[in-house]
Design a protein around this motif. Structure first.
Motif, PDB file in Angstrom:
ATOM      1  N   VAL A 116      21.375 -53.658 -68.284  1.00 20.04           N
ATOM      2  CA  VAL A 116      20.484 -54.335 -67.124  1.00 20.04           C
ATOM      3  C   VAL A 116      21.230 -55.650 -66.488  1.00 20.04           C
ATOM      4  N   SER A 117      22.118 -55.773 -65.353  1.00 18.15           N
ATOM      5  CA  SER A 117      22.513 -56.653 -64.370  1.00 18.15           C
ATOM      6  C   SER A 117      20.972 -57.659 -63.507  1.00 18.15           C
ATOM      7  N   VAL A 118      21.061 -58.758 -63.755  1.00 10.38           N
ATOM      8  CA  VAL A 118      19.852 -59.420 -61.971  1.00 10.38           C
ATOM      9  C   VAL A 118      20.924 -60.294 -61.862  1.00 10.38           C
ATOM     10  N   ILE A 119      21.130 -60.179 -60.664  1.00 13.45           N
ATOM     11  CA  ILE A 119      21.923 -60.644 -59.344  1.00 13.45           C
ATOM     12  C   ILE A 119      20.645 -61.173 -58.343  1.00 13.45           C
ATOM     13  N   PRO A 120      20.524 -62.140 -59.229  1.00 14.37           N
ATOM     14  CA  PRO A 120      20.028 -63.139 -57.467  1.00 14.37           C
ATOM     15  C   PRO A 120      20.590 -63.440 -55.951  1.00 14.37           C
ATOM     16  N   LEU A 121      19.687 -63.686 -55.163  1.00 13.36           N
ATOM     17  CA  LEU A 121      20.655 -62.976 -53.566  1.00 13.36           C
ATOM     18  C   LEU A 121      20.204 -64.756 -53.268  1.00 13.36           C
ATOM     19  N   GLU A 122      19.442 -65.387 -53.816  1.00 13.41           N
ATOM     20  CA  GLU A 122      19.191 -66.569 -53.363  1.00 13.41           C
ATOM     21  C   GLU A 122      18.485 -66.812 -54.578  1.00 13.41           C
ATOM     22  N   PRO A 123      18.923 -68.752 -54.431  1.00 18.66           N
ATOM     23  CA  PRO A 123      17.637 -69.473 -55.772  1.00 18.66           C
ATOM     24  C   PRO A 123      16.553 -69.460 -56.449  1.00 18.66           C
ATOM     25  N   ILE A 124      16.532 -69.191 -57.316  1.00 20.12           N
ATOM     26  CA  ILE A 124      14.847 -68.979 -57.863  1.00 20.12           C
ATOM     27  C   ILE A 124      14.656 -70.018 -58.300  1.00 20.12           C
ATOM     28  N   SER A 125      13.599 -70.909 -58.369  1.00 18.93           N
ATOM     29  CA  SER A 125      12.921 -71.783 -58.969  1.00 18.93           C
ATOM     30  C   SER A 125      11.771 -71.583 -60.479  1.00 18.93           C
ATOM     31  N   GLY A 126      11.936 -71.649 -61.562  1.00 20.34           N
ATOM     32  CA  GLY A 126      11.281 -71.861 -62.885  1.00 20.34           C
ATOM     33  C   GLY A 126      11.581 -70.078 -62.561  1.00 20.34           C
ATOM     34  N   GLU A 127      10.603 -69.720 -64.036  1.00 20.81           N
ATOM     35  CA  GLU A 127      11.236 -68.327 -65.235  1.00 20.81           C
ATOM     36  C   GLU A 127      11.543 -67.422 -64.479  1.00 20.81           C
ATOM     37  N   LEU A 128      12.391 -66.107 -64.889  1.00 20.48           N
ATOM     38  CA  LEU A 128      12.982 -64.891 -64.261  1.00 20.48           C
ATOM     39  C   LEU A 128      12.294 -64.228 -65.335  1.00 20.48           C
ATOM     40  N   ALA A 129      11.548 -63.139 -65.087  1.00 21.96           N
ATOM     41  CA  ALA A 129      11.445 -62.605 -66.552  1.00 21.96           C
ATOM     42  C   ALA A 129      12.048 -61.106 -66.118  1.00 21.96           C
ATOM     43  N   LEU A 130      12.967 -60.504 -66.893  1.00 21.68           N
ATOM     44  CA  LEU A 130      12.755 -58.894 -66.334  1.00 21.68           C
ATOM     45  C   LEU A 130      11.912 -57.898 -67.674  1.00 21.68           C
ATOM     46  N   HIS A 131      11.919 -56.698 -66.830  1.00 26.81           N
ATOM     47  CA  HIS A 131      10.503 -55.357 -67.766  1.00 26.81           C
ATOM     48  C   HIS A 131      11.223 -54.831 -67.567  1.00 26.81           C
ATOM     49  N   VAL A 132      11.093 -54.092 -68.467  1.00 20.71           N
ATOM     50  CA  VAL A 132      11.853 -52.691 -68.763  1.00 20.71           C
ATOM     51  C   VAL A 132      10.758 -51.227 -68.963  1.00 20.71           C
ATOM     52  N   LYS A 133      10.559 -50.988 -68.957  1.00 16.50           N
ATOM     53  CA  LYS A 133       9.636 -49.941 -68.807  1.00 16.50           C
ATOM     54  C   LYS A 133      10.681 -48.126 -69.432  1.00 16.50           C
ATOM     55  N   ILE A 134       9.611 -47.581 -70.026  1.00 15.64           N
ATOM     56  CA  ILE A 134       9.677 -46.235 -70.138  1.00 15.64           C
ATOM     57  C   ILE A 134       9.210 -44.817 -69.873  1.00 15.64           C
ATOM     58  N   SER A 135       8.726 -44.169 -68.584  1.00 17.82           N
ATOM     59  CA  SER A 135       8.319 -43.279 -68.413  1.00 17.82           C
ATOM     60  C   SER A 135       8.583 -41.938 -68.405  1.00 17.82           C
ATOM     61  N   GLU A 136       7.875 -40.943 -68.223  1.00 20.79           N
ATOM     62  CA  GLU A 136       8.224 -39.640 -68.426  1.00 20.79           C
ATOM     63  C   GLU A 136       7.453 -38.160 -67.416  1.00 20.79           C
ATOM     64  N   SER A 137       8.217 -37.574 -66.813  1.00 21.68           N
ATOM     65  CA  SER A 137       7.788 -36.697 -65.691  1.00 21.68           C
ATOM     66  C   SER A 137       7.171 -35.283 -66.533  1.00 21.68           C
ATOM     67  N   HIS A 138       6.473 -34.352 -65.648  1.00 20.96           N
ATOM     68  CA  HIS A 138       6.480 -33.483 -65.791  1.00 20.96           C
ATOM     69  C   HIS A 138       5.882 -32.562 -66.762  1.00 20.96           C
TER      70      HIS A 138
END
Lengths: 274, 567
Positions: free
Chosen positions: A163-185
């Motif tokens: 996962v690469s995260v590129i802010p397009l504007e300055p974002i103050s404070g903490e940025l958190a990354l969430h990664v979830k796994i789901s299943e279909s069908h």
């Protein structure tokens, strides 16, 4: 006669004030690159969730590529029924139910935005009202770009998630990354207004988190244009009862900003096995 | 912003109260108030479903409190109320709510024939069908109008009223504006020339209410119907009008109240209308735009120990709210009178029908007769169907009461119900719940101050043949003993026992149904105008209703401490 005159006068006043009807608004212009997250609170024992799942599917269909979603079963109205094959009361889903303070179903969170300043509520019940929240979120400008890649090893059944995260504007404070796994069908029972439907297709069922439930700290005071990357490894359990099928697995990544009320800034989704 | 201005205004009110009182020491007016608080101590019991909300998992204690202050002086009526919710489960029994502030304030002044009032205003038109702003604290309904009201008495018997504002919600207000007015009167038709003539009066009235939605709300509904096929789409409007004609006719012991109310076409969500969508199969439930109407009549007679009340009501598409996207108890502008008996015993009140706003046809007959000073009886019958004839609720309730001097009294009777749990609690496929409940209530006075009351009920429930169990939770037995030592103490011990398992009776680890006790112990202490109570409660989930407005309350386990004071 006086009364008749007064009634006529009232009718005249109200007819003179006749309102111009408001036409149905056209679909909103989706901001370029914007991808929003819908977390649908659902449950096997929740009757109106049957229709809510259909509504969610129509959002995904009409806004292809702009919405990613998963269904959170958790521990409310989610007990398997007698005819159930699967048990969706999974720990990571229960965590989300608690994090979002879900009290009833069906309900949905739209980028985890605060929907009521008084109560701090982030989930909206009443599916007939969901479209407006989707419209609002899709019209917001994209502020973060997420590049998400999954490499799945069929022999070891391990997914390497970049996962690469590129802010397009300055974002103050903490940025958190969430990664979830789901299943279909997943074909299984679901309560509906007409009783239990035995062959309901459960899609985007949240199975687990590759990150911490609350997300992993990615960066503090993100700089515009910088790339912040994280790598995750996820081992897929063996197939059982047509569950844990690699082709049906989805990976969802999203970023929340603490100083922006913990709201989701951008989301992305790929299949585990592209 | 509204909250800030609330603080500012209430501060001004309090300062004004403090300053003006000593200035007019000859006439200091009257000052009154009341305090109420409830504190719940939550004890997790996942077996009965008292779990998985923040109060059981983490917070453990929740409190709500209200302090009312009112001051009347030389035609002024000033009031302010402080509200506090601290991890409270009152707003939503399944979640936690914390906030505090000025929940209500008002200033009123009577100037000759003109009554002026601003702030948070409680009021209603007719029986409340087109407009009712009221407080129902046990359900946290407080939909006061936040605005202004004028009443002008242009004669002794006729008054014109107008109001405008927005409906309160917690410490804010919904964006839609509400305007309305009534003309109400009193006509005495009693022949003046005859002695002992039977009193014959009319109290007619006409009311109108207009609600204007903000554009964001209108567009939100529009965005939902955008996905419908053309055949189901409709044009939107910001304004909805409702009007009502009502009258009370009194002739001697006979009283007849009639009201007819209509509402202009407005968008509302009909959960039973098929939704035809551009993408996907039809769904159950759709936004529609229809006119609404309610017709209501109540005829009563009382005399010579005999009393009878007959009520009838027809409701069609009358879901009138401050915002059509709200549901359940939120944002209701309308209050439609319930058409069933308000039961008070634990088991006879277990299945109560919530008033249906879209489709209901109902009637009720209540007959009472006092055979002697000692013996009286009542029979109540109510029947509620949808307009399509689907059975919603039926109840037969009987009671006989015998009083022996002032020493003891006994009450007893039978209640029989049919309750559409599918419709009222959204439990599809379940059969009509059928109950048969005999009950008895015995009061014995040892002395003028000491008394013992024993209450018992048994509820037998029908079979759910599909499920292979009794319906819902099965049969119940309830027993209560209350010992009162006036004027200070009262002790109550009760137990509700699940005698025979039903489909929803909790299941143990071994797969067998668990027949549980739901005990409750209360201690009440009254000291002049202060009343304290401490209770241990284990309570099964159930419907809680006030005046036909109901909600499903989850199970509760824990302690409750309450204080009520007035001054």
């Amino acid at each position: 006669m006086k009364i008749l005159y007064k009634i006529t006068l009232l009718v005249f006043i109200f007819s003179a004030c006749e309102e111009q009807m408001i036409p149905v608004p056209p679909p909103p212009e989706i901001a370029e690159g914007r991808v929003m997250l819908i977390e649908e609170m659902t449950g096997v024992g929740c009757v109106p969730c049957f229709g809510a799942a259909e509504i969610l599917e129509s959002f995904l269909e009409t806004n292809k590529g702009s919405i990613v979603a998963y269904g959170v079963h958790g521990d409310i109205l989610s007990d398997p029924v007698d005819q159930s094959t699967y048990d969706f009361r999974l720990p990571d889903a229960i965590d989300i139910i608690q994090i979002l303070q879900v009290t009833g179903k069906p309900a949905a969170a739209f980028n985890r935005t605060i929907l009521n300043e008084n109560t701090g509520r982030r989930v909206q019940a009443n599916p007939p009202t969901w479209q407006a929240f989707v419209d609002t979120e899709l019209q917001k400008q994209q502020v973060v770009e997420i590049r998400l890649l999954s490499t799945f090893n069929e022999e070891t059944r391990q997914a390497e998630i970049d996962v690469s995260v590129i802010p397009l504007e300055p974002i103050s404070g903490e940025l958190a990354l969430h990664v979830k796994i789901s299943e279909s069908h997943l074909i299984d029972s679901q309560s509906s207004p007409n009783g239990i439907v035995l062959d309901f297709e459960h899609n985007h069922v949240l199975k687990t988190s590759a990150s911490a439930s609350q997300g992993d700290l990615l960066v503090t005071d993100a700089v515009a244009g910088e790339s912040y990357a994280k790598k995750y490894f996820y081992s897929l359990p063996d197939e059982l009862n047509e569950e844990w099928i690699a082709e049906n697995m989805e990976i969802i990544a999203f970023v929340t900003a603490k100083d922006r009320n913990g709201e989701v800034q951008q989301a992305a989704q790929v299949h585990m096995m592209e | 912003m509204i909250k800030l201005s609330n603080y500012l205004i209430s501060s001004l009110i309090i300062v004004a109260l403090c300053l003006c009182t000593p200035t007019y020491s000859q006439d200091t007016g009257s000052f009154s108030g009341g305090f109420q608080s409830q504190t719940n101590f939550f004890m997790r019991d996942s077996l009965i479903g008292a779990a998985n909300i923040p109060q059981y998992d983490n917070e453990l204690i929740g409190t709500q409190a209200w302090l009312d202050l009112g001051y009347m002086y030389q035609g002024f009526d000033i009031g302010v109320r402080f509200d506090m919710f601290n991890n409270s489960n009152l707003l939503d029994p399944s979640s936690s709510y914390t906030d505090q502030g000025i929940g209500r304030w008002h200033i009123g002044k009577k100037l000759d024939k003109l009554d002026i009032r601003v702030g948070h205003i409680y009021d209603q038109i007719g029986s409340g069908i087109i407009y009712r702003a009221y407080e129902e604290r046990p359900l946290l309904i407080d939909n006061a109008l936040y605005g202004a009201r004028l009443i002008y008495d242009f004669s002794d018997n006729w008054a014109l009223k107008g109001f405008t504002g927005r409906q309160r919600f917690l410490f804010d207000a919904y964006p839609a504006t509400i305007k309305g007015g009534t003309l109400e009167g009193y006509i005495d038709l009693t022949p003046k020339d005859k002695e002992n003539a039977t009193l014959f009066t009319l109290a007619p009235g006409i009311g109108i209410v207009n609600r204007t939605l903000d554009r964001e709300n209108v567009d939100a509904i529009g965005s939902a119907i955008r996905n419908y096929l053309d055949v189901q789409r409709f044009k939107l409007a910001s304004n909805t009008f409702s009007g009502s004609l009502f009258n009370t006719l009194s002739y001697g012991p006979i009283s007849l109240y009639t009201e007819a109310a209509v509402k202009s076409p407005e968008a509302f969500f009909d959960p039973f209308e098929p939704q035809l969508r551009i993408v996907g199969d039809p769904l159950e439930g759709s936004w529609v735009k229809e006119m609404g109407s309610v017709y209501y009549a109540s005829l009563s007679y009382a005399g010579n120990g005999f009393g009878i009340t007959v009520e009838g009501k027809r409701t069609e598409n009358f879901d009138f709210r401050a915002d059509p996207r709200l549901s359940l108890l939120r944002g209701l502008v309308t209050f439609i009178p319930p058409m069933n008996r308000a039961n008070t015993y634990r088991l006879t009140a277990r299945y109560s029908p919530a008033t249906q706003l879209l489709s209901e046809q109902a009637f009720q007959v209540d007959v009472r007769y006092r055979f002697s000073k000692k013996l009286s009886a009542l029979v109540n019958y109510s029947n509620i169907n949808t307009l399509d004839g689907e059975k919603l609720y039926q109840e037969v309730f009987t009671e006989i009461m015998y009083k022996y001097k002032r020493k003891w009294q006994i009450k007893g009777g039978i209640q029989m119900q049919q309750y559409n749990q599918d419709r009222y609690e959204i439990k599809p496929g379940v059969p009509l719940v059928e109950t048969f409940t005999p009950y008895v209530d015995f009061l014995y006075k040892f002395t003028r101050k000491k008394s013992l009351r024993i209450e018992s009920q048994f509820m037998s429930i029908g079979e759910d043949e599909k499920a292979g169990f009794k319906q819902d939770y099965g049969d119940w037995f309830f027993f209560l003993v209350e010992y009162a030592m006036a004027p200070h103490w009262s002790f109550v011990v009760s137990d509700m026992y699940n005698v025979a398992a039903g489909k929803n009776t909790p299941t143990g680890d071994n797969g067998e149904k668990l027949l549980l006790h739901y005990p409750r112990v209360d201690i009440y202490y009254t000291q002049k105008a202060n009343r304290f109570s401490l209770s241990y409660i284990k309570q099964v989930e159930g419907i809680v209703c006030n005046g036909g407005v109901c909600r499903l309350e989850p199970a509760f386990s824990g302690f409750n401490f309450s204080v009520t004071s007035s001054f």
